[in-house]
Motif scaffolding. Structure first.
Motif, PDB file in Angstrom:
ATOM      1  N   ALA A  65       0.630  -1.144  -0.007  1.00  0.00           N
ATOM      2  CA  ALA A  65       0.012   0.005   0.054  1.00  0.00           C
ATOM      3  C   ALA A  65       0.906   1.140  -0.051  1.00  0.00           C
ATOM      4  O   ALA A  65       0.548   2.341  -0.548  1.00  0.00           O
ATOM      5  CB  ALA A  65      -0.991   0.041   1.237  1.00  0.00           C
ATOM      6  N   GLY A  66       2.036   1.102   0.673  1.00  0.00           N
ATOM      7  CA  GLY A  66       2.972   2.330   0.832  1.00  0.00           C
ATOM      8  C   GLY A  66       3.531   2.492  -0.651  1.00  0.00           C
ATOM      9  O   GLY A  66       3.499   3.719  -1.030  1.00  0.00           O
ATOM     10  N   VAL A  67       3.919   1.588  -1.207  1.00  0.00           N
ATOM     11  CA  VAL A  67       4.541   1.833  -2.477  1.00  0.00           C
ATOM     12  C   VAL A  67       3.590   2.092  -3.511  1.00  0.00           C
ATOM     13  O   VAL A  67       3.757   3.314  -4.253  1.00  0.00           O
ATOM     14  CB  VAL A  67       5.183   0.225  -3.047  1.00  0.00           C
ATOM     15  N   ALA A  68       2.432   1.758  -3.533  1.00  0.00           N
ATOM     16  CA  ALA A  68       1.426   1.973  -4.497  1.00  0.00           C
ATOM     17  C   ALA A  68       0.965   3.464  -4.289  1.00  0.00           C
ATOM     18  O   ALA A  68       0.885   4.527  -5.098  1.00  0.00           O
ATOM     19  CB  ALA A  68       0.176   1.309  -4.399  1.00  0.00           C
ATOM     20  N   ILE A  73       1.028   9.358  -5.573  1.00  0.00           N
ATOM     21  CA  ILE A  73       1.032  10.588  -5.025  1.00  0.00           C
ATOM     22  C   ILE A  73       2.345  11.348  -6.017  1.00  0.00           C
ATOM     23  O   ILE A  73       2.173  12.566  -6.220  1.00  0.00           O
ATOM     24  CB  ILE A  73       1.310  10.803  -3.663  1.00  0.00           C
ATOM     25  N   GLY A  74       3.247  10.699  -6.056  1.00  0.00           N
ATOM     26  CA  GLY A  74       4.495  11.280  -6.830  1.00  0.00           C
ATOM     27  C   GLY A  74       4.070  11.658  -8.364  1.00  0.00           C
ATOM     28  O   GLY A  74       4.311  12.592  -8.763  1.00  0.00           O
ATOM     29  N   ALA A  75       3.437  10.721  -8.882  1.00  0.00           N
ATOM     30  CA  ALA A  75       2.785  10.880 -10.413  1.00  0.00           C
ATOM     31  C   ALA A  75       2.023  12.193 -10.248  1.00  0.00           C
ATOM     32  O   ALA A  75       2.071  13.310 -11.216  1.00  0.00           O
ATOM     33  CB  ALA A  75       2.172   9.857 -10.844  1.00  0.00           C
ATOM     34  N   VAL A  76       0.857  12.270  -9.510  1.00  0.00           N
ATOM     35  CA  VAL A  76      -0.420  12.976  -9.693  1.00  0.00           C
ATOM     36  C   VAL A  76       0.201  14.411  -8.965  1.00  0.00           C
ATOM     37  O   VAL A  76      -0.008  15.517  -9.528  1.00  0.00           O
ATOM     38  CB  VAL A  76      -1.633  12.456  -8.722  1.00  0.00           C
ATOM     39  N   PHE A  77       0.789  14.619  -7.768  1.00  0.00           N
ATOM     40  CA  PHE A  77       1.060  15.862  -7.095  1.00  0.00           C
ATOM     41  C   PHE A  77       2.434  16.255  -7.291  1.00  0.00           C
ATOM     42  O   PHE A  77       2.571  17.420  -7.352  1.00  0.00           O
ATOM     43  CB  PHE A  77       0.729  15.727  -5.527  1.00  0.00           C
ATOM     44  N   LEU A  78       3.444  15.498  -7.540  1.00  0.00           N
ATOM     45  CA  LEU A  78       4.733  15.778  -7.596  1.00  0.00           C
ATOM     46  C   LEU A  78       5.325  15.792  -8.957  1.00  0.00           C
ATOM     47  O   LEU A  78       6.367  16.063  -9.118  1.00  0.00           O
ATOM     48  CB  LEU A  78       5.739  15.024  -6.554  1.00  0.00           C
ATOM     49  N   LYS A  79       4.481  15.306 -10.056  1.00  0.00           N
ATOM     50  CA  LYS A  79       4.957  15.427 -11.466  1.00  0.00           C
ATOM     51  C   LYS A  79       5.895  14.524 -11.635  1.00  0.00           C
ATOM     52  O   LYS A  79       6.732  14.753 -12.571  1.00  0.00           O
ATOM     53  CB  LYS A  79       4.841  16.709 -12.100  1.00  0.00           C
ATOM     54  N   GLU A  80       5.905  13.431 -11.020  1.00  0.00           N
ATOM     55  CA  GLU A  80       7.239  12.411 -11.123  1.00  0.00           C
ATOM     56  C   GLU A  80       6.667  11.172 -12.153  1.00  0.00           C
ATOM     57  O   GLU A  80       5.548  11.071 -12.148  1.00  0.00           O
ATOM     58  CB  GLU A  80       7.460  11.495  -9.732  1.00  0.00           C
ATOM     59  N   GLY A  88       2.652  -2.066 -13.885  1.00  0.00           N
ATOM     60  CA  GLY A  88       2.628  -3.259 -13.724  1.00  0.00           C
ATOM     61  C   GLY A  88       3.412  -3.703 -12.654  1.00  0.00           C
ATOM     62  O   GLY A  88       3.086  -4.941 -12.087  1.00  0.00           O
ATOM     63  N   GLY A  89       4.283  -3.106 -12.306  1.00  0.00           N
ATOM     64  CA  GLY A  89       5.239  -3.812 -11.047  1.00  0.00           C
ATOM     65  C   GLY A  89       4.394  -3.635  -9.845  1.00  0.00           C
ATOM     66  O   GLY A  89       4.327  -4.486  -8.849  1.00  0.00           O
ATOM     67  N   ILE A  90       3.714  -2.478  -9.866  1.00  0.00           N
ATOM     68  CA  ILE A  90       2.736  -2.218  -8.545  1.00  0.00           C
ATOM     69  C   ILE A  90       1.626  -3.017  -8.533  1.00  0.00           C
ATOM     70  O   ILE A  90       1.308  -3.666  -7.356  1.00  0.00           O
ATOM     71  CB  ILE A  90       2.422  -0.621  -8.749  1.00  0.00           C
ATOM     72  N   ALA A  91       1.095  -3.465  -9.590  1.00  0.00           N
ATOM     73  CA  ALA A  91      -0.052  -4.351  -9.639  1.00  0.00           C
ATOM     74  C   ALA A  91       0.675  -5.967  -9.187  1.00  0.00           C
ATOM     75  O   ALA A  91      -0.051  -6.477  -8.566  1.00  0.00           O
ATOM     76  CB  ALA A  91      -0.512  -4.647 -10.840  1.00  0.00           C
ATOM     77  N   LEU A  92       1.827  -6.023  -9.590  1.00  0.00           N
ATOM     78  CA  LEU A  92       2.478  -7.390  -9.186  1.00  0.00           C
ATOM     79  C   LEU A  92       2.446  -7.427  -7.640  1.00  0.00           C
ATOM     80  O   LEU A  92       2.358  -8.354  -7.095  1.00  0.00           O
ATOM     81  CB  LEU A  92       3.494  -7.664  -9.822  1.00  0.00           C
ATOM     82  N   VAL A  93       2.998  -6.326  -7.108  1.00  0.00           N
ATOM     83  CA  VAL A  93       3.299  -6.280  -5.551  1.00  0.00           C
ATOM     84  C   VAL A  93       1.963  -6.438  -4.859  1.00  0.00           C
ATOM     85  O   VAL A  93       1.888  -7.375  -3.910  1.00  0.00           O
ATOM     86  CB  VAL A  93       4.153  -5.183  -5.255  1.00  0.00           C
ATOM     87  N   ILE A  94       0.950  -5.970  -5.512  1.00  0.00           N
ATOM     88  CA  ILE A  94      -0.238  -5.832  -4.733  1.00  0.00           C
ATOM     89  C   ILE A  94      -0.887  -7.272  -4.902  1.00  0.00           C
ATOM     90  O   ILE A  94      -1.573  -7.889  -3.943  1.00  0.00           O
ATOM     91  CB  ILE A  94      -1.377  -4.818  -5.320  1.00  0.00           C
ATOM     92  N   ALA A  95      -0.569  -7.899  -6.093  1.00  0.00           N
ATOM     93  CA  ALA A  95      -1.007  -9.373  -6.324  1.00  0.00           C
ATOM     94  C   ALA A  95      -0.406 -10.404  -5.330  1.00  0.00           C
ATOM     95  O   ALA A  95      -0.947 -11.131  -4.772  1.00  0.00           O
ATOM     96  CB  ALA A  95      -0.970  -9.791  -7.706  1.00  0.00           C
TER      97      ALA A  95
END
Length: 108
Positions: A65-68, A73-80, A88-95
């Motif tokens: 959950a922290g990684v996701a 947050i990085g992508a939406v608010f910090l423009k990273e 896909g990697g995040i989805a695999l971690v969640i899976a």
């Protein structure tokens, strides 16, 4: 017990975002938020464990959950940048965390 795990996740994410703004711990208030956030995260995680969440499940959910959340947050608010490979990697971690949770309730 899940309340404590959710609190641990939110505190860790808050501390991590503040870390981004602390400029190497040279800015006071973001640095204070980092220390309080991580302290609260570990305390809350310990309470979740103490109340019965298995360590593998609690840590897996906390980390995934922290990684996701940090990635979003990085992508939406910090423009990273966030590539489809990273998504896909995040989805695999969640899976993987789901597999841990589902495996906990499956009896052989």
């Amino acid at each position: 017990m899940w309340f404590w795990l959710a609190g641990a996740i939110l505190a860790e994410v808050t501390g991590t975002v503040a870390l981004r703004f602390s400029a190497g711990f040279s800015k006071l208030w973001p640095s204070v938020i980092v220390v309080v956030g991580y302290g609260t995260a570990f305390f809350s995680l310990s309470q979740a464990l103490n109340r019965g969440i298995p360590i593998g499940v609690a840590y897996g959910i906390w980390a995934a959950a922290g990684v996701a959340l940090i990635a979003v947050i990085g992508a939406v608010f910090l423009k990273e940048p966030l590539s489809w490979v990273q998504v896909g990697g995040i989805a695999l971690v969640i899976a993987g965390v789901l597999a841990l949770e589902l495996g906990r309730t499956t009896h052989a």
